[in-house]
Scaffold this motif. Sequence first.
Motif, PDB file in Angstrom:
ATOM      1  N   ARG A 129      -6.830  -8.052   7.825  1.00 59.27           N
ATOM      2  CA  ARG A 129      -6.420  -9.355   6.784  1.00 59.27           C
ATOM      3  C   ARG A 129      -5.680 -10.420   7.382  1.00 59.27           C
ATOM      4  NH1 ARG A 129      -7.164  -9.315   1.204  1.00 59.27           N
ATOM      5  NH2 ARG A 129      -8.714  -7.942   1.633  1.00 59.27           N
ATOM      6  N   ALA A 130      -4.818 -10.162   8.242  1.00 57.84           N
ATOM      7  CA  ALA A 130      -4.005 -11.344   8.909  1.00 57.84           C
ATOM      8  C   ALA A 130      -5.031 -12.244   9.845  1.00 57.84           C
ATOM      9  CB  ALA A 130      -3.048 -10.718   9.864  1.00 57.84           C
ATOM     10  N   LEU A 131      -6.187 -11.551  10.572  1.00 63.70           N
ATOM     11  CA  LEU A 131      -6.939 -12.340  11.445  1.00 63.70           C
ATOM     12  C   LEU A 131      -8.083 -12.942  10.631  1.00 63.70           C
ATOM     13  CD1 LEU A 131      -7.097  -9.961  14.519  1.00 63.70           C
ATOM     14  CD2 LEU A 131      -5.531 -11.952  14.035  1.00 63.70           C
ATOM     15  N   SER A 132      -8.284 -12.618   9.352  1.00 58.84           N
ATOM     16  CA  SER A 132      -9.370 -12.945   8.530  1.00 58.84           C
ATOM     17  C   SER A 132      -9.225 -14.291   7.942  1.00 58.84           C
ATOM     18  CB  SER A 132      -9.640 -11.985   7.405  1.00 58.84           C
ATOM     19  OG  SER A 132      -8.864 -12.006   6.385  1.00 58.84           O
ATOM     20  N   GLY A 133      -7.995 -14.531   7.682  1.00 61.37           N
ATOM     21  CA  GLY A 133      -7.449 -15.786   7.054  1.00 61.37           C
ATOM     22  C   GLY A 133      -7.665 -15.490   5.488  1.00 61.37           C
ATOM     23  N   ASP A 134      -7.986 -14.598   4.935  1.00 60.97           N
ATOM     24  CA  ASP A 134      -8.168 -14.272   3.530  1.00 60.97           C
ATOM     25  C   ASP A 134      -6.685 -14.111   3.097  1.00 60.97           C
ATOM     26  OD1 ASP A 134      -8.529 -13.311   0.987  1.00 60.97           O
ATOM     27  OD2 ASP A 134     -10.040 -11.889   1.622  1.00 60.97           O
ATOM     28  N   PRO A 135      -6.309 -15.045   2.233  1.00 58.98           N
ATOM     29  CA  PRO A 135      -5.172 -15.370   1.674  1.00 58.98           C
ATOM     30  C   PRO A 135      -4.249 -14.105   0.562  1.00 58.98           C
ATOM     31  CG  PRO A 135      -6.355 -16.620   0.187  1.00 58.98           C
ATOM     32  CD  PRO A 135      -7.119 -16.258   1.606  1.00 58.98           C
ATOM     33  N   ARG A 136      -5.636 -13.366   0.161  1.00 64.86           N
ATOM     34  CA  ARG A 136      -5.110 -12.136  -0.706  1.00 64.86           C
ATOM     35  C   ARG A 136      -4.655 -11.064   0.081  1.00 64.86           C
ATOM     36  NH1 ARG A 136     -10.724 -10.692  -3.107  1.00 64.86           N
ATOM     37  NH2 ARG A 136     -11.034 -10.809  -0.970  1.00 64.86           N
ATOM     38  N   ALA A 137      -3.712 -10.361  -0.763  1.00 67.51           N
ATOM     39  CA  ALA A 137      -2.997  -9.309  -0.183  1.00 67.51           C
ATOM     40  C   ALA A 137      -3.941  -8.073  -0.257  1.00 67.51           C
ATOM     41  CB  ALA A 137      -1.717  -9.002  -0.546  1.00 67.51           C
ATOM     42  N   ILE A 138      -3.879  -7.077   0.527  1.00 69.09           N
ATOM     43  CA  ILE A 138      -4.495  -5.621   0.246  1.00 69.09           C
ATOM     44  C   ILE A 138      -3.764  -4.939  -0.601  1.00 69.09           C
ATOM     45  CG2 ILE A 138      -5.375  -3.812   1.375  1.00 69.09           C
ATOM     46  CD1 ILE A 138      -5.386  -5.280   4.113  1.00 69.09           C
ATOM     47  N   THR A 139      -4.219  -4.653  -1.779  1.00 67.86           N
ATOM     48  CA  THR A 139      -3.586  -3.795  -2.774  1.00 67.86           C
ATOM     49  C   THR A 139      -4.672  -2.774  -3.253  1.00 67.86           C
ATOM     50  OG1 THR A 139      -4.243  -5.445  -4.360  1.00 67.86           O
ATOM     51  CG2 THR A 139      -2.188  -5.684  -3.608  1.00 67.86           C
ATOM     52  N   PRO A 140      -4.653  -1.587  -2.830  1.00 67.65           N
ATOM     53  CA  PRO A 140      -5.560  -0.655  -2.866  1.00 67.65           C
ATOM     54  C   PRO A 140      -5.608  -0.181  -4.500  1.00 67.65           C
ATOM     55  CG  PRO A 140      -4.614   0.171  -0.981  1.00 67.65           C
ATOM     56  CD  PRO A 140      -3.790  -1.242  -1.649  1.00 67.65           C
ATOM     57  N   GLY A 141      -6.849  -0.202  -4.947  1.00 62.75           N
ATOM     58  CA  GLY A 141      -7.182   0.113  -6.451  1.00 62.75           C
ATOM     59  C   GLY A 141      -6.869  -1.146  -7.368  1.00 62.75           C
ATOM     60  N   ALA A 142      -6.432  -2.292  -6.820  1.00 64.17           N
ATOM     61  CA  ALA A 142      -6.435  -3.619  -7.617  1.00 64.17           C
ATOM     62  C   ALA A 142      -7.981  -4.072  -7.605  1.00 64.17           C
ATOM     63  CB  ALA A 142      -5.402  -4.416  -7.135  1.00 64.17           C
ATOM     64  N   ALA A 143      -7.878  -4.873  -8.887  1.00 63.54           N
ATOM     65  CA  ALA A 143      -9.493  -5.484  -8.971  1.00 63.54           C
ATOM     66  C   ALA A 143      -9.667  -6.464  -7.577  1.00 63.54           C
ATOM     67  CB  ALA A 143      -9.314  -6.374 -10.287  1.00 63.54           C
ATOM     68  N   VAL A 144      -8.750  -7.134  -7.040  1.00 56.89           N
ATOM     69  CA  VAL A 144      -8.995  -7.927  -5.974  1.00 56.89           C
ATOM     70  C   VAL A 144      -9.680  -7.392  -4.973  1.00 56.89           C
ATOM     71  CG1 VAL A 144      -6.604  -7.827  -4.968  1.00 56.89           C
ATOM     72  CG2 VAL A 144      -8.018 -10.076  -4.794  1.00 56.89           C
ATOM     73  N   ASP A 145      -9.393  -6.038  -4.670  1.00 57.91           N
ATOM     74  CA  ASP A 145     -10.043  -5.628  -3.692  1.00 57.91           C
ATOM     75  C   ASP A 145     -11.439  -4.772  -3.818  1.00 57.91           C
ATOM     76  OD1 ASP A 145      -8.399  -5.922  -1.710  1.00 57.91           O
ATOM     77  OD2 ASP A 145      -7.271  -4.172  -2.086  1.00 57.91           O
ATOM     78  N   GLN A 146     -11.909  -4.957  -5.246  1.00 60.50           N
ATOM     79  CA  GLN A 146     -13.167  -4.108  -5.696  1.00 60.50           C
ATOM     80  C   GLN A 146     -14.530  -5.015  -5.129  1.00 60.50           C
ATOM     81  OE1 GLN A 146     -12.857  -1.292  -6.946  1.00 60.50           O
ATOM     82  NE2 GLN A 146     -10.748  -1.564  -6.737  1.00 60.50           N
ATOM     83  N   GLU A 159       0.850  -1.056   0.004  1.00 59.44           N
ATOM     84  CA  GLU A 159      -0.218   0.212   0.094  1.00 59.44           C
ATOM     85  C   GLU A 159       0.854   1.087  -0.061  1.00 59.44           C
ATOM     86  OE1 GLU A 159      -3.757   1.684   2.478  1.00 59.44           O
ATOM     87  OE2 GLU A 159      -2.865  -0.115   3.204  1.00 59.44           O
ATOM     88  N   ALA A 160       0.550   2.354  -0.936  1.00 53.92           N
ATOM     89  CA  ALA A 160       1.056   3.352  -0.907  1.00 53.92           C
ATOM     90  C   ALA A 160       0.291   4.398  -0.013  1.00 53.92           C
ATOM     91  CB  ALA A 160       1.119   4.186  -2.382  1.00 53.92           C
ATOM     92  N   LEU A 161       1.107   5.004   1.188  1.00 53.95           N
ATOM     93  CA  LEU A 161       0.381   5.818   2.078  1.00 53.95           C
ATOM     94  C   LEU A 161       0.447   7.191   1.719  1.00 53.95           C
ATOM     95  CD1 LEU A 161       1.793   4.072   5.340  1.00 53.95           C
ATOM     96  CD2 LEU A 161      -0.082   3.373   3.777  1.00 53.95           C
ATOM     97  N   ASP A 162      -0.548   8.075   2.205  1.00 58.17           N
ATOM     98  CA  ASP A 162      -0.575   9.393   1.978  1.00 58.17           C
ATOM     99  C   ASP A 162       0.967  10.149   2.420  1.00 58.17           C
ATOM    100  OD1 ASP A 162      -2.965   9.106   0.873  1.00 58.17           O
ATOM    101  OD2 ASP A 162      -3.930   9.812   2.764  1.00 58.17           O
ATOM    102  N   LEU A 163       1.072  11.342   1.729  1.00 58.60           N
ATOM    103  CA  LEU A 163       2.420  11.999   2.359  1.00 58.60           C
ATOM    104  C   LEU A 163       2.380  12.031   4.028  1.00 58.60           C
ATOM    105  CD1 LEU A 163       4.741  13.512   1.742  1.00 58.60           C
ATOM    106  CD2 LEU A 163       3.790  15.663   1.366  1.00 58.60           C
ATOM    107  N   SER A 164       3.496  11.764   4.677  1.00 60.05           N
ATOM    108  CA  SER A 164       3.578  11.877   6.086  1.00 60.05           C
ATOM    109  C   SER A 164       4.663  13.152   6.429  1.00 60.05           C
ATOM    110  CB  SER A 164       3.858  10.761   6.836  1.00 60.05           C
ATOM    111  OG  SER A 164       4.930  10.137   6.386  1.00 60.05           O
ATOM    112  N   LYS A 165       4.271  13.761   7.376  1.00 63.67           N
ATOM    113  CA  LYS A 165       5.590  14.727   7.886  1.00 63.67           C
ATOM    114  C   LYS A 165       6.063  14.468   9.181  1.00 63.67           C
ATOM    115  CE  LYS A 165       6.327  19.499   7.446  1.00 63.67           C
ATOM    116  NZ  LYS A 165       5.590  20.850   7.163  1.00 63.67           N
TER     117      LYS A 165
END
Length: 161
Positions: free
Chosen positions: A144-161, A84-90
Motif C-alpha cells: 500500500r505504501a509503494l502503490s501511492g493509493d491513499p486509502r488505508a487497508i481495512t479488511p472487511g470494509a467496503a473500500v477494499d471490496q 487490521e485485526a490480526l489472527d491470534l498469535s502465540k
Amino acid sequence: MPVPEFVLALRSKIGHDPLPLPGVIAVVLDDHDRVLMVRRSDTGEWALTTGCLEPGEQPAAGAIREVEEETGLDVTVERVLSVEALDLSKAPNGDQVYWMAIGVLCRVIGGEARVNDDESVEVGWFAPEDVPPLPPHQSRCLARALSGDPRAITPGAAVDQ
C-alpha cells in the motif's frame, strides 16, 4: 525483547490467556524510496519496524518512538496505511495476543540507520524489489505504501471490496 510493564501487569492477572493489544507497523522510506528493514534478534528474520503502543499513546507517536528506539532514525509520519485485526498469535513463552495492527508510512528526517537496541541484530535499506519475504500483514502495508493509493487497508470494509 523487553515486555512493556503494563503488559507484565496484565499478564500477572490473566496468565497466558489471549490479550488484545494495539501495535504499529512503520513502513519507513528514504529519499530514494528504499525500505528500512530490521533483522529481528528473536527470529533472525527481516521485518519492518513494529512495536506495541503504550496505554494512551497515539499510533503516529508510537511509530516514531519505535523507529527511533530500534534504528536511531528520526522519522515523520505521512499517513495511515492499514488498520487490521490480526489472527491470534502465540509467543514462545505461551502468551497469546490478538494484535490490532496500525500501519503507517514514515519518511526519514534525520539520523543514521543502525542497530539501536537488543530487538534487532542488523538494520538495512532495501530497494522495493529486493525486500526479503515478510509476514502477510507487513507485505500488505508495504504494498500500500509503494502503490501511492491513499486509502488505508481495512479488511472487511467496503473500500477494499
